[in-house]
Motif scaffolding. Structure first.
Motif, PDB file in Angstrom:
ATOM      1  N   SER A  21       0.838  -1.202   0.000  1.00 45.78           N
ATOM      2  CA  SER A  21       0.000   0.000   0.000  1.00 45.78           C
ATOM      3  C   SER A  21       0.870   1.248   0.000  1.00 45.78           C
ATOM      4  N   SER A  22       2.069   1.143  -0.551  1.00 44.18           N
ATOM      5  CA  SER A  22       2.988   2.279  -0.542  1.00 44.18           C
ATOM      6  C   SER A  22       2.374   3.450  -1.293  1.00 44.18           C
ATOM      7  N   GLY A  23       2.462   4.618  -0.674  1.00 48.71           N
ATOM      8  CA  GLY A  23       1.947   5.840  -1.272  1.00 48.71           C
ATOM      9  C   GLY A  23       0.441   5.966  -1.260  1.00 48.71           C
ATOM     10  N   MET A  24      -0.249   5.028  -0.655  1.00 51.92           N
ATOM     11  CA  MET A  24      -1.719   5.053  -0.666  1.00 51.92           C
ATOM     12  C   MET A  24      -2.271   5.676   0.618  1.00 51.92           C
ATOM     13  N   GLU A  25      -3.505   6.119   0.553  1.00 52.02           N
ATOM     14  CA  GLU A  25      -4.192   6.687   1.707  1.00 52.02           C
ATOM     15  C   GLU A  25      -5.221   5.673   2.203  1.00 52.02           C
ATOM     16  N   LEU A  26      -5.044   5.258   3.441  1.00 51.88           N
ATOM     17  CA  LEU A  26      -5.966   4.317   4.074  1.00 51.88           C
ATOM     18  C   LEU A  26      -6.557   5.006   5.290  1.00 51.88           C
TER      19      LEU A  26
END
Length: 190
Positions: free
Chosen positions: A16-21
């Motif tokens: 999930s690198s660079g993702m917004e969770l």
């Protein structure tokens, strides 16, 4: 990873690198070999979770709950832990890389740092009483206005701590590393 509440789940090799969770709760979950680097994990609650062999470098943890969370062999470079939720904040680190991290005004009483690289980190106005820095490299880390009472630095190395700028009662050190308490005096010890 979808939105929701997760109980007793195992997550392995998630990228999930660079993702917004956001908007999730993880309870009794284990994350193994996951990559969250440069991501946004804001507003998430992690309760009784463990992260093993994960990369969380430069993640944003604004209003994130870390409640009894253990990090094992993780890369946590450049994280600002001071923006996490203060309520029930409890973490432990084993064989982690915590270089360039910030702990500002955090209550970290009895926190265990075991065999970690914590270089150029900032510990300012923290309660680190009874915390343990076992075999940790603290080179160029800043300790200022902290409660270090009964903290254990006896196997730590590379630190430079000003005793006048921190509360230190029954704090444990060993020789020769204890000489790091004298760095600010610009003296020669022969």
């Amino acid at each position: 990873m979808e939105n929701g509440i997760f109980l007793r789940k195992e997550f392995e090799k998630i990228d999930s690198s660079g993702m917004e969770l956001q908007g999730r709760e993880y309870s009794l979950c284990r994350f193994s070999k996951c990559n969250f680097s440069n991501g946004i994990l804001s507003g998430i609650d992690f309760i009784d979770c463990s992260f093993d062999d994960c990369n969380l470098s430069n993640v944003i943890l604004k209003k994130t709950g870390l409640k009894n969370v253990r990090f094992n062999n993780c890369k946590l470079i450049g994280i600002d832990f001071s923006v996490c939720q203060e309520f029930l904040f409890s973490v432990g680190f084993d064989k982690c890389q915590l270089d360039y991290t910030s702990f500002l005004k955090m209550n970290m009483k009895k926190t265990i740092f075991h065999d970690c690289a914590i270089q150029e980190a900032s510990f300012i106005e923290c309660d680190l009483s009874e915390s343990v820095f076992h075999k940790c490299n603290l080179s160029r880390s800043l300790f200022e206005a902290n409660n270090l009472s009964k903290a254990d630095f006896h196997t730590a190395f590379g630190f430079s701590i000003n005793p006048d700028a921190n509360r230190m009662t029954k704090t444990k050190f060993s020789y020769p590393e204890v000489l790091g308490l004298l760095d600010r005096f610009d003296i020669e010890i022969i």
